[in-house]
Write an enzyme that holds these catalytic residues in place. Structure first.
Site, PDB file in Angstrom:
ATOM      1  N   ASP A   1       0.828  -1.206   0.000  1.00  0.00           N
ATOM      2  CA  ASP A   1       0.000   0.000   0.000  1.00  0.00           C
ATOM      3  C   ASP A   1       0.864   1.258   0.000  1.00  0.00           C
ATOM      4  OD1 ASP A   1      -2.330   1.465   0.102  1.00  0.00           O
ATOM      5  OD2 ASP A   1      -2.899   0.835   2.116  1.00  0.00           O
TER       6      ASP A   1
ATOM      7  N   ASP B   1     -10.291   4.491  -1.562  1.00  0.00           N
ATOM      8  CA  ASP B   1     -11.030   3.504  -0.773  1.00  0.00           C
ATOM      9  C   ASP B   1     -12.537   3.619  -0.983  1.00  0.00           C
ATOM     10  OD1 ASP B   1      -8.567   2.845   0.202  1.00  0.00           O
ATOM     11  OD2 ASP B   1      -9.031   3.254   2.306  1.00  0.00           O
TER      12      ASP B   1
END
Length: 404
Positions: free
Chosen positions: A177, A235
């Site tokens: 990430d 997200d």
């Protein structure tokens, strides 16, 4: 609760008043499918990976080895493992606040008292595969966004050591990430992701490599030789507005098709979370299936409602997601209150999503050249030859068209 693949979802009759007739020029679309660049040469992710990820369920501070073990148990016991959900991925906040004296990563001793290797063994014992989270920079996303009290747990300067640690622990899947590594550490996205790719390639253990930089640098244009999947968006949250905004954003991304070995990833599923209704959850899943998206549940699999279990475990919808016939799904048409998505299926025919994005019940239909047997994959039955459905607000029909 056990998933029974033979149970069809209940659907109440709805009344439609608005007809939206769309002419889909299917032949032109198929002929314009892009030619994908070569995939990452690790032989993994021949179909979109499926599994469970801890983040949407427990986020950071509630992540424990007990949560992960119970998720693995539920996947194995309720039928989702056998439906294809095989990867159990531990997201951010598994790490101890500091590395060990030799520089290696270690698990938080209070929340993971038996360590990660033991946890991976447990997941493997349930017939599942184990995944973990790391970052290319110096700090994880939870350190930045959740005030996670750690330092030096990013992989920057430890790439080889971390890869070897993951190999030793029995990791099968790495979520890598970005977490502001450009502004914090001055890293370049592509180069940083390639560095960990090369370290993973040197390991004896095959590890699926998932990268996440939220679509900022259009990874769908460069990541196929770098990773097995790459996030295309920020997200996803558990609201209809977020789901629909992500669907809209995929309309452009989908022209750069993923394929075996490397997949566009519009983020983890929010089925069972937040304010999503059963209709909205099925619409969400329907579009992800046509997109050949990776399917990662992000809720407590032991507490799924009957509707949500039937959505996540629908074998016909999953089969659409796992079927790649030269191009992932595309948005074929859209207008006020509706969208139509579709993709070719192996063996001929198409999968089509009719989506009502409006606030009133409407009939969405598509005139597709050819002679088709149409199957409703949520009702699990053939519905004739018309590509049409009366849909409640925010509902979708997932249809399979087979030549007659």
């Amino acid at each position: 609760m056990r998933l029974d693949h033979g149970i069809a979802a209940d659907r109440k009759a709805s009344t439609g008043s608005t007809a939206l007739v769309l002419l889909l020029v299917v032949l032109t679309w198929v002929l314009s499918l892009p030619t994908a660049s070569p995939a990452l040469a690790n032989g993994l992710a021949g179909t979109p990976p499926m599994g469970w990820n801890s983040w949407n369920q427990v986020r950071c501070y509630d992540l424990t080895e007990d949560v992960v073990e119970k998720a693995a148990d539920a996947l194995a016991d309720d039928g989702l493992r056998d439906a294809g959900y095989r990867y159990v991925v531990v997201d951010d906040c598994w790490q101890a606040p500091k590395r060990a004296a030799d520089g290696s990563l270690q698990a938080d001793p209070a929340r993971f008292p038996h360590g990660i290797a033991d946890l991976a063994d447990y997941v493997h014992s349930r017939g599942l595969l184990f995944g973990i989270y790391a970052v290319p920079g110096s700090r994880t996303c939870a350190m930045a966004n959740d005030a996670y009290p750690a330092s030096g747990i990013g992989s920057l300067g430890h790439e080889r050591q971390d890869a070897e640690t993951f190999d030793r622990w029995g990791v099968d899947y790495l979520k890598y990430d970005w977490c502001n590594a450009d502004t914090v550490d001055g890293l370049d996205r592509k180069a940083a992701f390639e560095k960990m790719r090369d370290e993973l390639a040197a390991l004896p253990r095959p590890i699926v490599y998932a990268i996440s930089e939220y679509g900022v640098s259009s990874p769908w244009t460069w990541a196929r030789p770098v990773a097995n999947l790459w996030r295309t968006t920020y997200d996803l949250t558990a609201t209809w507005d977020s789901v629909l905004a992500t669907i809209d954003q995929q309309a452009t991304v989908a022209t750069h098709s993923g394929g075996p070995g490397g997949w566009n990833d519009p983020d983890m599923l929010q089925v069972g979370n937040g304010t999503l209704t059963a209709d909205e959850a099925r619409a969400h899943f329907s579009v992800w299936a046509v997109l050949n998206a990776p399917l990662f549940a992000g809720t407590d699999p032991a507490k799924l409602s009957e509707d949500d279990l039937a959505t996540l475990g629908n074998p016909e919808a999953i089969a659409v997601d796992q079927d790649f016939a030269g191009g992932q799904g595309r948005q074929l048409s859209a207008g006020p209150g509706y969208q139509v998505w579709g993709k070719p299926l192996s063996g001929g025919g198409f999968a089509v999503v009719l989506l009502n994005t409006g606030t009133t019940t409407a009939t969405v239909s598509a005139a597709i050249p050819g002679d088709w047997t149409v199957r409703d994959l949520w009702a699990h039955r053939d519905v004739g030859t018309a590509v049409a459905a009366s849909l409640r607000p925010h509902a979708a029909a997932l249809l399979k068209l087979t030549p007659r």
